[in-house]
Scaffold this motif. Structure first.
Motif, mmCIF file in Angstrom:
data_model
loop_
_atom_site.group_PDB
_atom_site.id
_atom_site.type_symbol
_atom_site.label_atom_id
_atom_site.label_comp_id
_atom_site.label_asym_id
_atom_site.label_seq_id
_atom_site.Cartn_x
_atom_site.Cartn_y
_atom_site.Cartn_z
ATOM 1 N N GLN A 141 8.004 -13.052 -16.368
ATOM 2 C CA GLN A 141 6.925 -13.634 -17.172
ATOM 3 C C GLN A 141 5.854 -14.334 -16.343
ATOM 4 O OE1 GLN A 141 6.742 -13.181 -20.617
ATOM 5 N NE2 GLN A 141 8.369 -11.750 -20.076
ATOM 6 N N GLY A 142 6.042 -14.397 -15.035
ATOM 7 C CA GLY A 142 5.084 -15.104 -14.183
ATOM 8 C C GLY A 142 3.900 -14.237 -13.790
ATOM 9 N N GLY A 143 3.163 -14.719 -12.803
ATOM 10 C CA GLY A 143 2.027 -13.973 -12.267
ATOM 11 C C GLY A 143 2.520 -12.796 -11.442
ATOM 12 N N VAL A 144 1.575 -12.046 -10.907
ATOM 13 C CA VAL A 144 1.948 -10.840 -10.164
ATOM 14 C C VAL A 144 2.783 -11.178 -8.931
ATOM 15 C CG1 VAL A 144 -0.217 -10.692 -8.848
ATOM 16 C CG2 VAL A 144 1.102 -8.619 -9.301
ATOM 17 N N ALA A 169 3.754 4.144 -4.259
ATOM 18 C CA ALA A 169 2.622 4.507 -5.121
ATOM 19 C C ALA A 169 2.689 3.770 -6.451
ATOM 20 C CB ALA A 169 2.595 6.018 -5.359
ATOM 21 N N TRP A 170 3.891 3.682 -7.029
ATOM 22 C CA TRP A 170 4.028 2.928 -8.285
ATOM 23 C C TRP A 170 3.618 1.473 -8.070
ATOM 24 C CZ3 TRP A 170 7.067 -1.394 -8.772
ATOM 25 C CH2 TRP A 170 6.958 -2.028 -10.020
ATOM 26 N N LEU A 171 4.111 0.875 -6.987
ATOM 27 C CA LEU A 171 3.823 -0.530 -6.717
ATOM 28 C C LEU A 171 2.330 -0.752 -6.499
ATOM 29 C CD1 LEU A 171 4.915 -3.374 -6.335
ATOM 30 C CD2 LEU A 171 5.395 -2.789 -3.937
ATOM 31 N N ALA A 172 1.688 0.140 -5.756
ATOM 32 C CA ALA A 172 0.243 0.019 -5.540
ATOM 33 C C ALA A 172 -0.496 0.065 -6.879
ATOM 34 C CB ALA A 172 -0.257 1.126 -4.609
ATOM 35 N N GLY A 173 -0.071 0.954 -7.771
ATOM 36 C CA GLY A 173 -0.689 1.030 -9.089
ATOM 37 C C GLY A 173 -0.468 -0.232 -9.901
ATOM 38 N N ALA A 174 0.751 -0.768 -9.842
ATOM 39 C CA ALA A 174 1.054 -2.002 -10.574
ATOM 40 C C ALA A 174 0.233 -3.164 -10.029
ATOM 41 C CB ALA A 174 2.549 -2.304 -10.489
ATOM 42 N N GLY A 225 -3.362 -2.856 -11.091
ATOM 43 C CA GLY A 225 -3.503 -3.241 -12.490
ATOM 44 C C GLY A 225 -3.573 -4.745 -12.692
ATOM 45 N N HIS A 226 -3.154 -5.487 -11.681
ATOM 46 C CA HIS A 226 -3.222 -6.954 -11.744
ATOM 47 C C HIS A 226 -4.357 -7.491 -10.872
ATOM 48 C CE1 HIS A 226 0.348 -7.967 -14.151
ATOM 49 N NE2 HIS A 226 0.830 -6.830 -13.672
ATOM 50 N N GLY A 227 -5.248 -6.597 -10.432
ATOM 51 C CA GLY A 227 -6.437 -7.026 -9.698
ATOM 52 C C GLY A 227 -6.212 -7.383 -8.241
ATOM 53 N N ILE A 228 -5.109 -6.978 -7.657
ATOM 54 C CA ILE A 228 -4.839 -7.308 -6.259
ATOM 55 C C ILE A 228 -5.779 -6.520 -5.352
ATOM 56 C CG2 ILE A 228 -3.080 -7.210 -4.417
ATOM 57 C CD1 ILE A 228 -2.622 -9.335 -6.644
ATOM 58 N N GLU A 229 -6.357 -7.201 -4.384
ATOM 59 C CA GLU A 229 -7.221 -6.538 -3.417
ATOM 60 C C GLU A 229 -6.375 -5.692 -2.472
ATOM 61 O OE1 GLU A 229 -9.113 -9.910 -1.615
ATOM 62 O OE2 GLU A 229 -10.348 -10.310 -3.373
ATOM 63 N N GLU A 230 -6.871 -4.526 -2.107
ATOM 64 C CA GLU A 230 -6.183 -3.601 -1.205
ATOM 65 C C GLU A 230 -4.735 -3.343 -1.648
ATOM 66 O OE1 GLU A 230 -7.891 -3.984 3.121
ATOM 67 O OE2 GLU A 230 -7.093 -5.938 2.499
ATOM 68 N N PRO A 231 -4.544 -2.893 -2.879
ATOM 69 C CA PRO A 231 -3.182 -2.741 -3.398
ATOM 70 C C PRO A 231 -2.311 -1.768 -2.587
ATOM 71 C CG PRO A 231 -4.765 -1.660 -4.840
ATOM 72 C CD PRO A 231 -5.554 -2.449 -3.844
ATOM 73 N N GLU A 232 -2.916 -0.731 -2.015
ATOM 74 C CA GLU A 232 -2.123 0.221 -1.224
ATOM 75 C C GLU A 232 -1.584 -0.436 0.038
ATOM 76 O OE1 GLU A 232 -5.252 0.931 -2.321
ATOM 77 O OE2 GLU A 232 -4.836 2.453 -3.844
ATOM 78 N N VAL A 233 -2.406 -1.285 0.663
ATOM 79 C CA VAL A 233 -1.978 -2.001 1.871
ATOM 80 C C VAL A 233 -0.863 -2.981 1.526
ATOM 81 C CG1 VAL A 233 -2.714 -3.622 3.675
ATOM 82 C CG2 VAL A 233 -4.216 -1.728 2.998
ATOM 83 N N VAL A 234 -1.052 -3.733 0.461
ATOM 84 C CA VAL A 234 -0.041 -4.720 0.054
ATOM 85 C C VAL A 234 1.268 -4.021 -0.329
ATOM 86 C CG1 VAL A 234 0.504 -6.594 -1.546
ATOM 87 C CG2 VAL A 234 -1.827 -6.334 -0.690
ATOM 88 N N ALA A 235 1.165 -2.908 -1.046
ATOM 89 C CA ALA A 235 2.370 -2.163 -1.427
ATOM 90 C C ALA A 235 3.134 -1.711 -0.193
ATOM 91 C CB ALA A 235 1.998 -0.964 -2.299
ATOM 92 N N ARG A 236 2.422 -1.221 0.802
ATOM 93 C CA ARG A 236 3.088 -0.779 2.038
ATOM 94 C C ARG A 236 3.766 -1.960 2.731
ATOM 95 N NH1 ARG A 236 0.966 4.019 5.321
ATOM 96 N NH2 ARG A 236 1.799 4.843 3.390
ATOM 97 N N GLU A 237 3.105 -3.107 2.769
ATOM 98 C CA GLU A 237 3.702 -4.294 3.391
ATOM 99 C C GLU A 237 4.962 -4.722 2.643
ATOM 100 O OE1 GLU A 237 -0.522 -6.114 5.109
ATOM 101 O OE2 GLU A 237 0.275 -6.867 3.204
ATOM 102 N N ILE A 238 4.929 -4.628 1.322
ATOM 103 C CA ILE A 238 6.092 -5.000 0.517
ATOM 104 C C ILE A 238 7.236 -4.023 0.752
ATOM 105 C CG2 ILE A 238 6.956 -5.198 -1.860
ATOM 106 C CD1 ILE A 238 4.117 -6.363 -2.538
#
Length: 194
Positions: free
Chosen positions: A78-81, A134-139, A142-155
């Motif tokens: 229920q929290g933020g992204v 890819a799913w994580l980058a899309g998610a 969808g929450h407005g994260i900058e550079e979602p593909e980069v962040v997804a890869r780091e995660i």
């Protein structure tokens, strides 16, 4: 009925999944899988032309359930992204505390097949990891994260790195620490909301 939905084929894959995950692919023979499934080896080979194909089917059967589980943890929080991402790690830590937890089946299989990069199971594992990323980058997008593909890869690096270190130390605290790091990465890429 397509072969993928055959009850016999499912029985074989279920038996292989239990054995391969518990003992590793190299330690489990086709004979052991056939015995666990309550079938003859001939029947097993009717459905799978080789042990390699059976190993790939084992991982393929884990793909969508694992992706759904992680997406469910993300969505249920229920929290933020940042909290949603950390929830994936927290739930993985709970799973890792179970006495039957043996790590990520995809990574363990890839490690056993490290000298065989073209193996069908390695390809399934690669596809699974790419699908999750890819799913994580899309998610995240969808929450407005900058550079979602980069962040997804780091995660993904944090998840798989913590899976690896947990196999060595058998300590789920590592994945919780990785979850906190992932949440920090997400917060750093969250645009200011005025």
């Amino acid at each position: 009925m397509p072969e993928a939905q055959s009850p016999t084929r499912k029985r074989i894959v279920d038996a292989a999944t239990r054995l391969f995950y518990a003992e590793g692919i190299g330690r489990v023979s086709v004979d052991a899988v056939a015995e666990k499934a309550g079938l003859t080896k001939r029947t097993l080979y009717y459905h799978f032309k080789s042990k390699d194909d059976l190993i790939a089917a084992y991982l393929d059967g884990r793909d969508q359930p694992n992706l759904k589980r992680m997406a469910g943890w993300f969505e249920a929080d229920q929290g933020g992204v940042d909290s949603k991402v950390e929830a994936i790690f927290a739930n993985l830590a709970v799973a890792a505390r179970h006495p039957k937890w043996k790590g990520c089946g995809f990574l363990r299989t890839a490690a056993e097949l490290a000298s065989m990069p073209g193996h069908p199971a390695v390809k399934v594992g690669s596809r699974h990891k790419s699908n999750f990323e890819a799913w994580l980058a899309g998610a995240l997008s969808g929450h407005g994260i900058e550079e979602p593909e980069v962040v997804a890869r780091e995660i993904v690096l944090l998840i798989d790195g913590s899976f690896s270190i947990m196999l060595i130390h058998r300590n789920p605290d590592y994945i919780e620490a990785a979850g906190r790091a992932a949440a920090t990465l997400v917060r750093a890429r969250t645009p200011d909301r005025d």
